[in-house]
Design an enzyme around this catalytic site. Structure first.
Site, PDB file in Angstrom:
ATOM      1  N   TYR A  37      -7.087  48.373 -30.176  1.00 15.05           N
ATOM      2  CA  TYR A  37      -7.789  47.152 -30.198  1.00 15.05           C
ATOM      3  C   TYR A  37      -9.320  47.329 -29.952  1.00 15.05           C
ATOM      4  O   TYR A  37      -9.940  46.707 -30.734  1.00 15.05           O
ATOM      5  CB  TYR A  37      -6.854  45.948 -29.671  1.00 15.05           C
ATOM      6  CG  TYR A  37      -7.263  44.636 -30.059  1.00 15.05           C
ATOM      7  CD1 TYR A  37      -8.585  43.940 -29.458  1.00 15.05           C
ATOM      8  CD2 TYR A  37      -6.674  44.013 -30.840  1.00 15.05           C
ATOM      9  CE1 TYR A  37      -8.890  42.675 -29.721  1.00 15.05           C
ATOM     10  CE2 TYR A  37      -7.090  42.657 -31.386  1.00 15.05           C
ATOM     11  CZ  TYR A  37      -8.278  42.119 -30.779  1.00 15.05           C
ATOM     12  OH  TYR A  37      -8.842  40.905 -31.015  1.00 15.05           O
ATOM     13  N   LYS A 115      10.754  20.308 -24.324  1.00 16.60           N
ATOM     14  CA  LYS A 115       9.250  19.458 -23.914  1.00 16.60           C
ATOM     15  C   LYS A 115       8.288  20.245 -23.234  1.00 16.60           C
ATOM     16  O   LYS A 115       8.388  20.038 -21.968  1.00 16.60           O
ATOM     17  CB  LYS A 115       9.975  18.235 -23.572  1.00 16.60           C
ATOM     18  CG  LYS A 115       8.740  17.024 -23.434  1.00 16.60           C
ATOM     19  CD  LYS A 115       9.203  15.910 -23.216  1.00 16.60           C
ATOM     20  CE  LYS A 115       7.949  14.846 -23.115  1.00 16.60           C
ATOM     21  NZ  LYS A 115       7.004  15.204 -22.542  1.00 16.60           N
TER      22      LYS A 115
HETATM   23  N1  LIG Z   1       5.911  18.285 -25.568  1.00 17.76           N
HETATM   24  C1  LIG Z   1       6.354  18.605 -26.611  1.00 17.76           C
HETATM   25  O1  LIG Z   1       6.772  20.005 -26.412  1.00 17.76           O
HETATM   26  C2  LIG Z   1       6.558  17.995 -27.878  1.00 17.76           C
HETATM   27  C3  LIG Z   1       6.037  16.564 -28.028  1.00 17.76           C
HETATM   28  C4  LIG Z   1       6.103  16.008 -29.251  1.00 17.76           C
HETATM   29  C5  LIG Z   1       5.599  14.670 -29.380  1.00 17.76           C
HETATM   30  O2  LIG Z   1       4.812  14.103 -28.333  1.00 17.76           O
HETATM   31  C6  LIG Z   1       5.856  14.109 -30.403  1.00 17.76           C
HETATM   32  C7  LIG Z   1       5.186  12.809 -30.695  1.00 17.76           C
HETATM   33  C8  LIG Z   1       5.528  12.039 -31.828  1.00 17.76           C
HETATM   34  F1  LIG Z   1       4.992  10.889 -32.162  1.00 17.76           F
HETATM   35  C9  LIG Z   1       6.447  12.761 -32.881  1.00 17.76           C
HETATM   36  C10 LIG Z   1       7.032  13.818 -32.779  1.00 17.76           C
HETATM   37  C11 LIG Z   1       6.641  14.552 -31.488  1.00 17.76           C
HETATM   38  O3  LIG Z   1       7.268  15.907 -31.287  1.00 17.76           O
HETATM   39  C12 LIG Z   1       6.900  16.431 -30.105  1.00 17.76           C
HETATM   40  N2  LIG Z   1       7.624  17.469 -29.934  1.00 17.76           N
HETATM   41  C13 LIG Z   1       7.559  18.345 -28.767  1.00 17.76           C
HETATM   42  N3  LIG Z   1       8.057  19.516 -28.956  1.00 17.76           N
END
Ligand SMILES: NC(=O)c1cc2c(=O)c3cc(F)ccc3oc2nc1N
Length: 327
Positions: A37, A115
């Site tokens: 690389y 999340k």
């Molecule tokens: N922190 C996260 O991993 C995460 C955060 C959101 C969001 O904040 C979020 C906010 C919305 F209005 C709609 C979908 C969402 O989907 C999400 N999906 C995730 N996996």
């Protein structure tokens, strides 16, 4: 070589290096040794210096931008970036699932995702080029941090997609990078960051992209804001489509046909979250069908078709040392 051959060589080096970078940073599966690389990267940098007219903005050598900014510009999100409502226990999740099922026609399916505990980010592409990266801000207006986001190696600087595409995700600092950064700060007698989320936020708020570039940030994409040529009908299809376009998505997502399956997924990751090399603070549960999402819509702040289950705060084990210090 004549000019055309030089331009062709530079174009092929950009393509090859971006492919190497995709395997290494998006798939976590390096296909060539670093020396290979580095050799091609040095050849490209040399040619870009000699023939700047052929330098491309999606060249990996252009990830670390120019001079530090004086300030971040404001960006208005055409599609607001809402925040998620919270669930704190099993009953909250059961209530969410029941309300969602009552609000749609036909059988409902959910998608569960980890999340990621980072910073909500929007990436905008126009005719295949990364043109704008911004923070959520208050949901309507965020900050333009494009130059900092260009330094995140898992963000593609170009994709094979015509028209406008805006994707959303979470920028974060992996545990390894967090520990190394805090060790370095302590050695320099600087205040360590309290947690990886603060470290990621602090890194992306730097006006000098050279600093952000050193922080080894990463990103998982989890949603689509605006997609001109989309024909997807479910959230799970959009996750597959993002992956196929070259974006880094979190592989732990799962379609769940019932609240029981959702609760199993939550129980599993409540126990196994510590095996991950990045911080998660809960589980996001989403209704899979986009038609169902449209039927459910939004409250003023949050979608009715998604919820964030938050892990219980980990009881902090106070050691005797801390008690002695606090008296
Ligand atoms: N922190 C996260 O991993 C995460 C955060 C959101 C969001 O904040 C979020 C906010 C919305 F209005 C709609 C979908 C969402 O989907 C999400 N999906 C995730 N996996």
């Amino acid at each position: 070589m004549n000019k055309q051959e030089i331009k062709d060589r530079m174009d092929s080096l950009v393509e090859i290096l971006n492919q190497y970078g995709y395997s290494y940073y998006v798939l976590d599966n390096p296909t060539v040794p670093d020396s290979e690389y580095d050799k091609k990267s040095r050849e490209l940098e040399k040619l870009e210096k000699e023939y700047p007219e052929f330098a491309r903005e999606d060249s990996p050598t252009q990830r670390i931008g120019g001079e530090p900014l004086d300030a971040f510009q404001k960006v208005t999100h055409e599609t607001p970036m809402m925040s998620l409502g919270n669930a704190f226990n099993e009953q909250d999740l059961r209530d969410f699932a029941r309300r969602a099922a009552e609000g749609v026609s036909g059988d409902i399916t959910f998608v569960c995702e980890l999340k990621i505990d980072g910073l909500a980010i929007s990436l905008k592409y126009r005719d295949g080029r990364f043109v704008l990266g911004s923070t959520r801000g208050d949901g309507r207006v965020g900050e333009d941090i494009t130059s900092n986001l260009r330094t995140i190696r898992s963000i593609p600087l170009s994709i094979k997609e015509a028209g406008t595409l805006e994707v959303r995700g979470e920028a974060f600092m992996p545990h390894k990078s967090f520990l190394a950064l805090n060790k370095e700060r302590e050695e320099k007698e600087e205040e360590p960051f309290a947690n990886p989320r603060n470290a990621a936020a602090g890194s992306l708020r730097q006006l000098d992209p050279k600093i952000a570039a050193k922080r080894n940030l990463d990103i998982f994409l989890y949603g689509v804001g605006e997609w001109e040529n989309s024909n997807i009908t479910s959230h799970s299809e959009s996750l597959d489509a993002l992956h196929d376009l070259g974006f880094k998505t979190n592989k732990e997502w799962k379609r769940c046909k019932s609240i029981e399956e959702v609760l199993e997924y939550v129980a599993y990751w409540t126990e196994h979250r510590k095996d991950l090399n990045y911080e998660i603070d809960g589980i996001v549960v989403k209704v899979d069908s986009l038609d169902h999402q449209d039927e459910l819509g939004f409250t003023a702040k949050s979608p009715r078709w998604a919820i964030a289950y938050k892990f219980p705060a980990e009881e902090v084990v106070t050691t005797l040392k801390d008690i002695e210090l606090s008296v």
